[in-house]
Design a protein around this motif. Structure first.
Motif, PDB file in Angstrom:
ATOM      1  N   ASN A 129       0.950  -1.209   0.094  1.00 39.45           N
ATOM      2  CA  ASN A 129      -0.008  -0.109  -0.159  1.00 39.45           C
ATOM      3  C   ASN A 129       0.869   1.402   0.049  1.00 39.45           C
ATOM      4  O   ASN A 129       2.071   1.083  -0.011  1.00 39.45           O
ATOM      5  CB  ASN A 129      -0.897   0.170   1.110  1.00 39.45           C
ATOM      6  CG  ASN A 129      -0.241  -0.020   2.443  1.00 39.45           C
ATOM      7  OD1 ASN A 129       1.075   0.133   2.599  1.00 39.45           O
ATOM      8  ND2 ASN A 129      -1.051  -0.471   3.658  1.00 39.45           N
ATOM      9  N   GLU A 130       0.256   2.316   0.093  1.00 41.35           N
ATOM     10  CA  GLU A 130       1.011   3.528   0.151  1.00 41.35           C
ATOM     11  C   GLU A 130       1.850   3.737   1.282  1.00 41.35           C
ATOM     12  O   GLU A 130       2.992   4.625   0.993  1.00 41.35           O
ATOM     13  CB  GLU A 130       0.063   4.768   0.035  1.00 41.35           C
ATOM     14  CG  GLU A 130      -0.686   4.973  -1.022  1.00 41.35           C
ATOM     15  CD  GLU A 130      -1.976   6.113  -0.969  1.00 41.35           C
ATOM     16  OE1 GLU A 130      -1.833   6.913   0.270  1.00 41.35           O
ATOM     17  OE2 GLU A 130      -2.749   6.382  -1.805  1.00 41.35           O
ATOM     18  N   ASP A 131       1.810   3.070   2.570  1.00 40.31           N
ATOM     19  CA  ASP A 131       2.888   3.093   3.587  1.00 40.31           C
ATOM     20  C   ASP A 131       4.023   1.853   3.320  1.00 40.31           C
ATOM     21  O   ASP A 131       4.932   2.094   4.193  1.00 40.31           O
ATOM     22  CB  ASP A 131       2.049   2.791   4.760  1.00 40.31           C
ATOM     23  CG  ASP A 131       1.160   4.042   4.975  1.00 40.31           C
ATOM     24  OD1 ASP A 131       1.238   5.103   4.659  1.00 40.31           O
ATOM     25  OD2 ASP A 131       0.138   3.533   5.537  1.00 40.31           O
ATOM     26  N   GLY A 132       3.883   1.403   2.223  1.00 43.75           N
ATOM     27  CA  GLY A 132       4.965   0.111   1.979  1.00 43.75           C
ATOM     28  C   GLY A 132       4.430  -0.983   2.602  1.00 43.75           C
ATOM     29  O   GLY A 132       5.449  -1.960   2.761  1.00 43.75           O
ATOM     30  N   ASN A 133       3.256  -1.260   3.206  1.00 43.86           N
ATOM     31  CA  ASN A 133       3.070  -2.316   3.878  1.00 43.86           C
ATOM     32  C   ASN A 133       2.488  -3.487   2.931  1.00 43.86           C
ATOM     33  O   ASN A 133       1.598  -2.863   2.016  1.00 43.86           O
ATOM     34  CB  ASN A 133       1.832  -2.247   4.986  1.00 43.86           C
ATOM     35  CG  ASN A 133       2.676  -1.206   6.081  1.00 43.86           C
ATOM     36  OD1 ASN A 133       3.640  -1.498   6.668  1.00 43.86           O
ATOM     37  ND2 ASN A 133       1.778  -0.303   6.636  1.00 43.86           N
ATOM     38  N   GLU A 134       2.605  -4.623   3.159  1.00 45.36           N
ATOM     39  CA  GLU A 134       2.173  -5.636   2.161  1.00 45.36           C
ATOM     40  C   GLU A 134       0.691  -5.884   2.172  1.00 45.36           C
ATOM     41  O   GLU A 134       0.112  -5.856   3.010  1.00 45.36           O
ATOM     42  CB  GLU A 134       2.972  -7.169   2.399  1.00 45.36           C
ATOM     43  CG  GLU A 134       2.844  -8.029   1.233  1.00 45.36           C
ATOM     44  CD  GLU A 134       3.614  -9.335   1.211  1.00 45.36           C
ATOM     45  OE1 GLU A 134       3.499 -10.272   0.646  1.00 45.36           O
ATOM     46  OE2 GLU A 134       4.356  -9.235   2.189  1.00 45.36           O
ATOM     47  N   GLN A 135       0.213  -5.855   1.117  1.00 44.18           N
ATOM     48  CA  GLN A 135      -1.402  -5.836   0.828  1.00 44.18           C
ATOM     49  C   GLN A 135      -1.811  -7.393   0.970  1.00 44.18           C
ATOM     50  O   GLN A 135      -0.842  -8.491   0.422  1.00 44.18           O
ATOM     51  CB  GLN A 135      -1.717  -5.471  -0.398  1.00 44.18           C
ATOM     52  CG  GLN A 135      -1.585  -3.882  -0.320  1.00 44.18           C
ATOM     53  CD  GLN A 135      -2.679  -3.051   0.241  1.00 44.18           C
ATOM     54  OE1 GLN A 135      -2.723  -3.279   1.290  1.00 44.18           O
ATOM     55  NE2 GLN A 135      -3.421  -2.433  -0.386  1.00 44.18           N
ATOM     56  N   PRO A 136      -2.961  -7.611   1.589  1.00 44.62           N
ATOM     57  CA  PRO A 136      -3.607  -9.087   1.604  1.00 44.62           C
ATOM     58  C   PRO A 136      -4.057  -9.410   0.067  1.00 44.62           C
ATOM     59  O   PRO A 136      -4.199  -8.386  -0.655  1.00 44.62           O
ATOM     60  CB  PRO A 136      -4.725  -9.001   2.510  1.00 44.62           C
ATOM     61  CG  PRO A 136      -5.097  -7.431   2.555  1.00 44.62           C
ATOM     62  CD  PRO A 136      -3.834  -6.794   2.172  1.00 44.62           C
ATOM     63  N   THR A 137      -4.253 -10.703  -0.001  1.00 48.62           N
ATOM     64  CA  THR A 137      -5.056 -11.063  -1.283  1.00 48.62           C
ATOM     65  C   THR A 137      -6.227 -10.415  -1.549  1.00 48.62           C
ATOM     66  O   THR A 137      -7.001 -10.119  -0.606  1.00 48.62           O
ATOM     67  CB  THR A 137      -5.362 -12.699  -1.205  1.00 48.62           C
ATOM     68  OG1 THR A 137      -4.171 -13.150  -0.728  1.00 48.62           O
ATOM     69  CG2 THR A 137      -5.891 -13.334  -2.351  1.00 48.62           C
ATOM     70  N   GLY A 174      -2.699  -2.474  -4.937  1.00 50.96           N
ATOM     71  CA  GLY A 174      -1.453  -1.775  -4.453  1.00 50.96           C
ATOM     72  C   GLY A 174      -0.517  -1.703  -5.734  1.00 50.96           C
ATOM     73  O   GLY A 174      -0.616  -1.675  -6.700  1.00 50.96           O
ATOM     74  N   GLU A 175       0.928  -1.265  -5.006  1.00 51.65           N
ATOM     75  CA  GLU A 175       1.909  -0.924  -6.004  1.00 51.65           C
ATOM     76  C   GLU A 175       3.050  -2.197  -5.912  1.00 51.65           C
ATOM     77  O   GLU A 175       2.852  -2.739  -4.724  1.00 51.65           O
ATOM     78  CB  GLU A 175       2.759   0.228  -5.428  1.00 51.65           C
ATOM     79  CG  GLU A 175       4.012   0.529  -6.374  1.00 51.65           C
ATOM     80  CD  GLU A 175       4.756   1.658  -5.980  1.00 51.65           C
ATOM     81  OE1 GLU A 175       5.502   2.191  -6.511  1.00 51.65           O
ATOM     82  OE2 GLU A 175       4.589   2.158  -4.613  1.00 51.65           O
ATOM     83  N   ILE A 176       3.319  -2.697  -7.206  1.00 52.42           N
ATOM     84  CA  ILE A 176       4.251  -3.911  -7.190  1.00 52.42           C
ATOM     85  C   ILE A 176       5.562  -3.446  -6.832  1.00 52.42           C
ATOM     86  O   ILE A 176       6.221  -2.476  -7.689  1.00 52.42           O
ATOM     87  CB  ILE A 176       3.945  -4.390  -8.733  1.00 52.42           C
ATOM     88  CG1 ILE A 176       2.519  -4.764  -8.795  1.00 52.42           C
ATOM     89  CG2 ILE A 176       4.931  -5.662  -8.924  1.00 52.42           C
ATOM     90  CD1 ILE A 176       2.400  -5.337 -10.112  1.00 52.42           C
ATOM     91  N   LEU A 177       6.315  -4.142  -5.868  1.00 50.55           N
ATOM     92  CA  LEU A 177       7.760  -4.166  -5.649  1.00 50.55           C
ATOM     93  C   LEU A 177       8.408  -5.430  -6.157  1.00 50.55           C
ATOM     94  O   LEU A 177       7.718  -6.622  -5.918  1.00 50.55           O
ATOM     95  CB  LEU A 177       7.793  -3.897  -4.321  1.00 50.55           C
ATOM     96  CG  LEU A 177       7.359  -2.870  -3.496  1.00 50.55           C
ATOM     97  CD1 LEU A 177       7.937  -2.660  -1.980  1.00 50.55           C
ATOM     98  CD2 LEU A 177       7.599  -1.427  -4.498  1.00 50.55           C
ATOM     99  N   LEU A 178       9.430  -5.332  -6.928  1.00 51.83           N
ATOM    100  CA  LEU A 178       9.974  -6.345  -7.562  1.00 51.83           C
ATOM    101  C   LEU A 178      11.358  -6.427  -7.443  1.00 51.83           C
ATOM    102  O   LEU A 178      12.299  -5.286  -7.523  1.00 51.83           O
ATOM    103  CB  LEU A 178       9.610  -6.253  -9.204  1.00 51.83           C
ATOM    104  CG  LEU A 178      10.312  -7.154 -10.224  1.00 51.83           C
ATOM    105  CD1 LEU A 178       9.986  -8.620  -9.826  1.00 51.83           C
ATOM    106  CD2 LEU A 178      10.041  -6.809 -11.372  1.00 51.83           C
TER     107      LEU A 178
END
Length: 268
Positions: free
Chosen positions: A245-253, A257-261
């Protein structure tokens, strides 16, 4: 030597339109070089050892991404080697015993890394046609006994739509990769019925040197029940990603959100 315009195949560039075939006196052409003679002139010579490192830039791959203005992604030799090796291996098509048909343009990261790169990393046979023509691409797929190719789903659909009464044997195909746009279930099913292999959609971008996810050939792709869009699969070995999410916390299923790769394909 090419002495007839037909030698260029389909999609002859417009600037050549109207040019008549003519007998050419090659002896009268100044500075005409034979590729065969040039290659033979190096017979018995040992190539100079390259001093390049995996971190050295291989090419500038331009992309507009989501920002609009084109920018150069500094694609390294290591990036190309990772994707070129990993993509066919992930789909069970590694090694020199396979033939890759170039469907994606070589000026695009898909053609550059996943066609040329795979050809180099696995010493596979690479089949090139001129500009994309669905009928010629179908013929090339059959005549070369292609093991795999990757391209936009619309390319596979256009090939399906020009199918004529001539029986075609696609039994050599191991997989069809795709990407660039969401793929509805109905389209994927039509493609699988026609070619005899399931479509393997993936996800990637220029900055990752092409695909970083796909669906293995021994797994059935997953479908989003709400939209009917099929999944882009799972991450390749050596790659990891998460949605935050916008705070960098991993989103649930099922949350956006934003993809980090992270992977060896990420450009410098």
């Amino acid at each position: 030597y090419l002495t007839k315009l037909e030698d260029f195949g389909a999609g002859l560039p417009e600037k050549f339109a109207g040019i008549e075939d003519a007998e050419i006196d090659f002896d009268a052409v100044p500075q005409l070089y034979s590729l065969v003679d040039t290659v033979e002139s190096f017979a018995g010579r040992t190539p100079r050892r390259a001093t390049l490192q995996p971190s050295d830039t291989a090419n500038f791959t331009y992309t507009s991404g989501t920002t609009g203005p084109p920018k150069a992604a500094l694609t390294t030799h290591g990036n190309m080697a990772f994707v070129g090796y990993t993509y066919p291996a992930f789909h069970g098509a590694s090694g020199p015993g396979h033939t890759v048909l170039a469907t994606a343009p070589l000026v695009h990261i898909t053609g550059l890394a996943m066609h040329l790169g795979s050809w180099l990393m696995h010493a596979q046979k690479l089949v090139l046609t001129y500009r994309f023509d669905p009928k010629i691409q179908l013929d090339a797929m059959v005549e070369s006994q292609a093991s795999w190719t990757t391209g936009a789903a619309t390319a596979f659909l256009s090939m399906l739509q020009v199918q004529d009464e001539i029986p075609r044997d696609f039994s050599s195909l191991k997989f069809l990769g795709s990407g660039g746009a969401p793929i509805p279930t109905e389209l994927a099913q039509r493609i699988e019925k026609f070619y005899g292999v399931a479509l393997s959609p993936g996800y990637g971008l220029t900055e990752s040197t092409g695909a970083v996810t796909s669906t293995p050939i021994d797994e059935q792709f997953r479908v989003d029940e709400a939209s009917g869009i099929i999944s882009v699969g799972r991450a390749f070995d050596g790659a990891s990603l998460k949605i935050v999410n916008e705070d960098g916390n991993e989103q649930p299923t099922d949350e956006r959100g934003e993809i980090l790769l992270r992977c060896p394909g990420i450009v410098a």
